[in-house]
Write a protein that holds these residues in place. Sequence first.
Motif, PDB file in Angstrom:
ATOM      1  N   GLU A 286       0.820  -1.220   0.000  1.00  0.00           N
ATOM      2  CA  GLU A 286       0.000   0.000   0.000  1.00  0.00           C
ATOM      3  C   GLU A 286       0.851   1.265   0.000  1.00  0.00           C
ATOM      4  OE1 GLU A 286      -3.145  -0.106  -0.498  1.00  0.00           O
ATOM      5  OE2 GLU A 286      -3.210  -2.302  -0.401  1.00  0.00           O
ATOM      6  N   HIS A 287       2.124   1.141   0.363  1.00  0.00           N
ATOM      7  CA  HIS A 287       3.021   2.300   0.317  1.00  0.00           C
ATOM      8  C   HIS A 287       4.461   1.798   0.199  1.00  0.00           C
ATOM      9  CE1 HIS A 287       4.312   1.526   4.480  1.00  0.00           C
ATOM     10  NE2 HIS A 287       3.040   1.272   4.734  1.00  0.00           N
ATOM     11  N   GLY A 288       5.326   2.633  -0.383  1.00  0.00           N
ATOM     12  CA  GLY A 288       6.725   2.235  -0.552  1.00  0.00           C
ATOM     13  C   GLY A 288       7.017   1.901  -2.004  1.00  0.00           C
ATOM     14  N   PHE A 289       7.491   0.680  -2.264  1.00  0.00           N
ATOM     15  CA  PHE A 289       7.856   0.318  -3.633  1.00  0.00           C
ATOM     16  C   PHE A 289       7.702  -1.184  -3.871  1.00  0.00           C
ATOM     17  CE2 PHE A 289      11.753  -0.257  -1.210  1.00  0.00           C
ATOM     18  CZ  PHE A 289      12.242  -1.452  -1.692  1.00  0.00           C
ATOM     19  N   VAL A 290       7.635  -1.524  -5.149  1.00  0.00           N
ATOM     20  CA  VAL A 290       7.769  -2.912  -5.617  1.00  0.00           C
ATOM     21  C   VAL A 290       8.821  -2.871  -6.716  1.00  0.00           C
ATOM     22  CG1 VAL A 290       6.631  -4.931  -6.597  1.00  0.00           C
ATOM     23  CG2 VAL A 290       5.327  -3.357  -5.142  1.00  0.00           C
ATOM     24  N   GLU A 291       9.870  -3.664  -6.548  1.00  0.00           N
ATOM     25  CA  GLU A 291      11.007  -3.573  -7.476  1.00  0.00           C
ATOM     26  C   GLU A 291      11.327  -4.936  -8.082  1.00  0.00           C
ATOM     27  OE1 GLU A 291      14.645  -0.965  -6.919  1.00  0.00           O
ATOM     28  OE2 GLU A 291      15.449  -2.932  -6.337  1.00  0.00           O
ATOM     29  N   MET A 292      11.414  -4.961  -9.402  1.00  0.00           N
ATOM     30  CA  MET A 292      11.854  -6.152 -10.149  1.00  0.00           C
ATOM     31  C   MET A 292      13.352  -6.023 -10.390  1.00  0.00           C
ATOM     32  SD  MET A 292      10.428  -8.812 -12.195  1.00  0.00           S
ATOM     33  CE  MET A 292       8.962  -8.200 -13.042  1.00  0.00           C
ATOM     34  N   GLU A 312      11.178  -7.434  -4.895  1.00  0.00           N
ATOM     35  CA  GLU A 312      11.125  -6.963  -3.506  1.00  0.00           C
ATOM     36  C   GLU A 312       9.969  -5.982  -3.357  1.00  0.00           C
ATOM     37  OE1 GLU A 312      13.884  -4.655  -0.142  1.00  0.00           O
ATOM     38  OE2 GLU A 312      14.664  -5.059  -2.153  1.00  0.00           O
ATOM     39  N   ASP A 313       9.262  -6.096  -2.238  1.00  0.00           N
ATOM     40  CA  ASP A 313       8.176  -5.147  -1.960  1.00  0.00           C
ATOM     41  C   ASP A 313       8.249  -4.695  -0.511  1.00  0.00           C
ATOM     42  OD1 ASP A 313       6.262  -6.687  -0.124  1.00  0.00           O
ATOM     43  OD2 ASP A 313       6.366  -8.078  -1.809  1.00  0.00           O
ATOM     44  N   THR A 314       7.584  -3.597  -0.229  1.00  0.00           N
ATOM     45  CA  THR A 314       7.506  -3.068   1.141  1.00  0.00           C
ATOM     46  C   THR A 314       6.090  -3.249   1.674  1.00  0.00           C
ATOM     47  OG1 THR A 314       7.073  -0.869   0.231  1.00  0.00           O
ATOM     48  CG2 THR A 314       9.353  -1.397   0.783  1.00  0.00           C
ATOM     49  N   GLY A 315       5.505  -4.394   1.356  1.00  0.00           N
ATOM     50  CA  GLY A 315       4.126  -4.665   1.742  1.00  0.00           C
ATOM     51  C   GLY A 315       3.979  -5.186   3.145  1.00  0.00           C
TER      52      GLY A 315
END
Length: 528
Positions: A286-292, A312-315
């Motif tokens: 819901e906030h931060g990032f999702v990185e491939m 990687e995600d900040t979920g």
Amino acid sequence: MEVNKEFDGYRVLVVEDDEITREVTASLVEDFGAKCEAVCNGAEMIERLNAPDGDSFDLVLTDINMPRKNGIEACAEFRASSHPKAKSLPFLGMSSDTDRALFDRAISAGMNGMTMKPVSRSALYSHFMLTLKDNRANAVFCERVQQALDAAKAKSYFFSTVSHDIRTPLNAIIGFSQMLKMGFSTREEQDQALDSIMLSGKTLLQLVNDILDLSKLESGNVALAKEPTDCVKLLGEIVDSFKVAHKKPGVELRCKTDSVPCLEIDPFRLRQIAFNFFANGVKYTEHGFVEMRASFERSKDGHDGTFLLEVEDTGCGISEDDQKRIDSPYTQVGSKLARNGGTGLGLAICRQLAGAMGGVMSLRSKVGEGSVFSVKIPGIKVAEGFGPAAAPAPVEKKAPGKKKVSRVMVVDDSKVNILVMKAMLARIGMADIETAMDGEEAYAKLTDPSVPSVDLVLTDMWMPKMNGEALVRAIRANPQLADMPVYAVTADVEVQKGHKDMGFSGIFLKPVTIEMLKSAGPFAGKGE
């Protein structure tokens, strides 16, 4: 063999409907020193085991074929009960039937073993030693029984979830279809209904595809189609698609894959893994990032190496207990995940795909901080001479010699499918259409001088009389039709691997959409 009194102190329940066999078996048990009780069928067995002193038995020796309730049914019922010894009490089956399937059913029901009738003293002694004296063997069996029961419970939950996930979009499709037939008062309401029908259809398609993929992977029937693949472009396209369709305020979607060369890998399966990872991250962040992220470490000779894909995600993160079972195909973890929908198949498919490609999937996660899903695949060859650096400059191709497609033949044994295809072709400007209900009728029309000729054939694969493969082979064998473009239109994804060898010019996988027709094959650019 001197075995008398060796099993003094043990209690055995003998279950046998034949009086003589029951007495002989009980006598053998007592010769070993064990205390024996006997009942006549499975129903009496359950009653005796549930009696106040029923937990004092150390072994059940039961016939298989009996009236009222047979030995397999009674064993399965007891294993599923809340009895304190439901998982640990050894069961030994007796039967004169040599059918292997009977043995398999007995073991699946929770029996520790089987012995043939007439029961010999030496065979019974061996079973007694294994089940009563070898505690390690019995402990292993009890553990396997528990695992089997847990798996059965998880599968039951899974199938009830799948049933729910099938019925939910079907409810929207059927409900809105009925409403469309009755008519809406405004165009906006009609458009919302159509959008819901399309979304529900796509949801059903994804569910069916996931179940079929999992089934193939579990049976080892998935073949990889390796080809030179620009991984940087492939992974970048996935992230870009999410930026357009799934953009969330406060969530940055990133991609870092610059160091990866063109590799010999199955692009469809790589895309499947990467898409599942990234979709999972976007769903629960819901906030931060999702990185491939992707990297490639070359071996010493430089011709191959190890490919690493990470998302990687900040979920919300995943607890340690849930991490142990998150990739089980029959388990969903946590109420939060369940509220977000899905049947929990995606990550199970990813793990098995990674294994099929010679790699491993791993997970690092902490509740409240996020997760990192990764796949590491060694031994991936570098596609020499391919990739962005070696790619030739694009050349504008003219197609003056390419035959214009103005008349099409649609071959399908389903009248509904023919109507749908005709409607979509008409929408992209192909109004002159010939139809046939099977390959035999299609070939007859193609070779009939009185029937106007067609420029292209779209054929289903599975049809009566003559299927799609037989039709295309007949067309290729006819000198007058050999150059005819023939495209397979099928729901069988396995055809995708060998359609060129069959003689097809290309393939459209059902369900076919207008966008699919407009973006590929002989109709590219039409209807715009």
